[in-house]
Write a protein that holds these residues in place. Structure first.
Motif, mmCIF file in Angstrom:
data_model
loop_
_atom_site.group_PDB
_atom_site.id
_atom_site.type_symbol
_atom_site.label_atom_id
_atom_site.label_comp_id
_atom_site.label_asym_id
_atom_site.label_seq_id
_atom_site.Cartn_x
_atom_site.Cartn_y
_atom_site.Cartn_z
ATOM 1 N N HIS A 1 31.679 45.112 34.929
ATOM 2 C CA HIS A 1 33.084 45.303 34.350
ATOM 3 C C HIS A 1 32.919 45.356 32.814
ATOM 4 O O HIS A 1 33.378 44.942 31.694
ATOM 5 C CB HIS A 1 33.969 43.901 34.263
ATOM 6 N N THR A 2 31.531 45.950 32.379
ATOM 7 C CA THR A 2 31.106 46.228 31.033
ATOM 8 C C THR A 2 32.185 47.217 30.309
ATOM 9 O O THR A 2 32.096 47.246 29.257
ATOM 10 C CB THR A 2 29.796 46.527 30.817
ATOM 11 N N ILE A 3 32.510 48.373 31.047
ATOM 12 C CA ILE A 3 33.342 49.492 30.631
ATOM 13 C C ILE A 3 34.811 49.359 31.294
ATOM 14 O O ILE A 3 35.726 49.247 30.096
ATOM 15 C CB ILE A 3 32.883 50.710 30.982
ATOM 16 N N LEU A 4 34.986 49.037 32.310
ATOM 17 C CA LEU A 4 36.298 48.654 32.697
ATOM 18 C C LEU A 4 36.422 47.308 33.199
ATOM 19 O O LEU A 4 35.591 47.126 33.698
ATOM 20 C CB LEU A 4 36.784 49.457 33.972
ATOM 21 N N ASN A 5 37.530 46.586 32.677
ATOM 22 C CA ASN A 5 37.760 45.213 33.074
ATOM 23 C C ASN A 5 38.036 44.800 34.447
ATOM 24 O O ASN A 5 38.227 46.024 35.328
ATOM 25 C CB ASN A 5 38.528 44.249 31.992
ATOM 26 N N ASP A 6 38.360 43.929 34.667
ATOM 27 C CA ASP A 6 38.871 43.438 36.231
ATOM 28 C C ASP A 6 39.950 44.134 36.640
ATOM 29 O O ASP A 6 40.059 44.685 37.740
ATOM 30 C CB ASP A 6 38.752 41.925 36.424
ATOM 31 N N VAL A 7 40.893 44.139 35.782
ATOM 32 C CA VAL A 7 42.338 44.854 36.081
ATOM 33 C C VAL A 7 42.045 46.328 36.453
ATOM 34 O O VAL A 7 42.575 46.878 37.200
ATOM 35 C CB VAL A 7 43.546 44.306 35.139
ATOM 36 N N GLU A 8 41.527 46.745 35.305
ATOM 37 C CA GLU A 8 41.278 48.335 35.392
ATOM 38 C C GLU A 8 40.404 48.693 36.764
ATOM 39 O O GLU A 8 40.759 49.806 37.351
ATOM 40 C CB GLU A 8 40.448 48.739 34.145
ATOM 41 N N THR A 9 39.556 47.912 36.983
ATOM 42 C CA THR A 9 38.688 48.043 38.457
ATOM 43 C C THR A 9 39.654 48.055 39.561
ATOM 44 O O THR A 9 39.468 48.866 40.359
ATOM 45 C CB THR A 9 37.629 47.021 38.346
ATOM 46 N N GLU A 10 40.459 47.343 39.707
ATOM 47 C CA GLU A 10 41.387 46.995 40.831
ATOM 48 C C GLU A 10 42.383 48.117 40.657
ATOM 49 O O GLU A 10 42.893 48.697 41.755
ATOM 50 C CB GLU A 10 41.916 45.630 40.767
ATOM 51 N N LEU A 11 42.671 48.540 39.447
ATOM 52 C CA LEU A 11 43.651 49.625 39.624
ATOM 53 C C LEU A 11 43.047 50.973 40.176
ATOM 54 O O LEU A 11 43.563 51.673 40.987
ATOM 55 C CB LEU A 11 44.142 50.203 38.092
ATOM 56 N N THR A 12 41.728 51.210 39.975
ATOM 57 C CA THR A 12 41.115 52.242 40.239
ATOM 58 C C THR A 12 40.856 52.177 41.793
ATOM 59 O O THR A 12 41.009 53.006 42.681
ATOM 60 C CB THR A 12 39.587 52.337 39.819
ATOM 61 N N VAL A 13 40.310 50.874 42.503
ATOM 62 C CA VAL A 13 40.233 50.577 43.761
ATOM 63 C C VAL A 13 41.629 50.807 44.516
ATOM 64 O O VAL A 13 41.712 51.622 45.674
ATOM 65 C CB VAL A 13 39.831 49.393 43.769
ATOM 66 N N LEU A 14 42.669 50.347 43.984
ATOM 67 C CA LEU A 14 43.894 50.327 44.573
ATOM 68 C C LEU A 14 44.495 51.619 44.659
ATOM 69 O O LEU A 14 44.798 52.386 45.812
ATOM 70 C CB LEU A 14 44.715 49.267 43.983
#
Length: 244
Positions: A171-184
């Motif tokens: 999560h150094t570039i995209l945070n936790d929420v941004e990561t889940e937005l990508t995955v979802l």
């Protein structure tokens, strides 16, 4: 021989209209105004609209917040990380195609030569980092997945060490929420009910409200319609809310 019904490809004008609608609809006031394009890149590329990725990039860099090369390079790192994480749920070819097309229209002074995974090791620390992120999303549900994969150890290994260790727990570039937005976005656009349910639930578990998750799903559905896809098999956040 019956004629083959070839679908009409979307136009650039339709893509620009989509971007405008998604930005307006996305719950930016509660999640952040720099996240709508993360979801858009993820769902659009995974949904087969990867040829429009450079168009979205060109529209973004017209904005005042990207007036310098340093700002545009930082944006590129966020786009690249979105597409890199997308590999873990949608495969490499579509994100790679999008990266080639974006790179082809990137000005030389805006190219970013950093390497986010330099020095990465598939070691115990990597596995622990991946598990910590899995645990936030899956909690007590992880045991059933582990049991199912106990006779499919190759998939268990790749999930823990690569999907989560290498890609999704960073999560150094995209945070936790941004990561889940990508995955979802990358999963739901494929009309996958099981994994969509997991990540609707996971998005709720990391703190995104039920109302915002429903709005995010509506954004993904708009992108699916643009890509000519049916998302009729996936659950809604209301269907999994009792699991949160």
């Amino acid at each position: 021989m019956a004629a083959i019904d070839v679908p009409r490809d979307p136009t650039e004008e339709e893509a620009l209209a989509l971007f405008e609608v998604i930005e307006e609809k996305f719950p930016s006031t509660t999640i952040g105004d720099d996240k709508w394009y993360v979801l858009t890149f993820a769902a659009m590329v995974a949904g087969g609209g990867h040829e429009f990725a450079p168009l979205l990039y060109k529209e973004l860099i017209k904005r005042p917040e990207y007036k310098t090369s340093e700002q545009r390079q930082a944006l590129m790192r966020r786009i690249r990380e979105t597409l890199l994480k997308l590999v873990s749920v949608a495969g490499v070819c579509k994100p790679l195609d999008a990266i080639f097309d974006i790179d082809a229209i990137t000005a030389p002074e805006d190219k970013d030569y950093s390497f986010s995974r330099e020095g990465w090791q598939c070691d115990e620390e990597n596995r622990k980092r991946g598990f910590a992120w899995q645990d936030r999303l899956y909690r007590h549900n992880q045991g059933a997945i582990d049991n199912a994969l106990s006779s499919q150890k190759d998939f268990d290994w790749i999930s823990k060490n690569i999907s989560y260790g290498l890609y999704l727990s960073d999560h150094t570039i995209l945070n936790d929420v941004e990561t889940e937005l990508t995955v979802l976005g990358g999963i739901m656009i494929q009309n996958l009910p099981r994994e969509t349910g997991w990540h609707l639930r996971g998005t709720r578990r990391i703190g995104v409200s039920k109302e915002d998750v429903e709005t995010i799903q509506q954004c993904i559905e708009l992108i699916g319609k643009f890509c000519g896809l049916k998302l009729h098999k996936v659950p809604r956040v209301a269907d999994i809310e009792h699991e949160v």
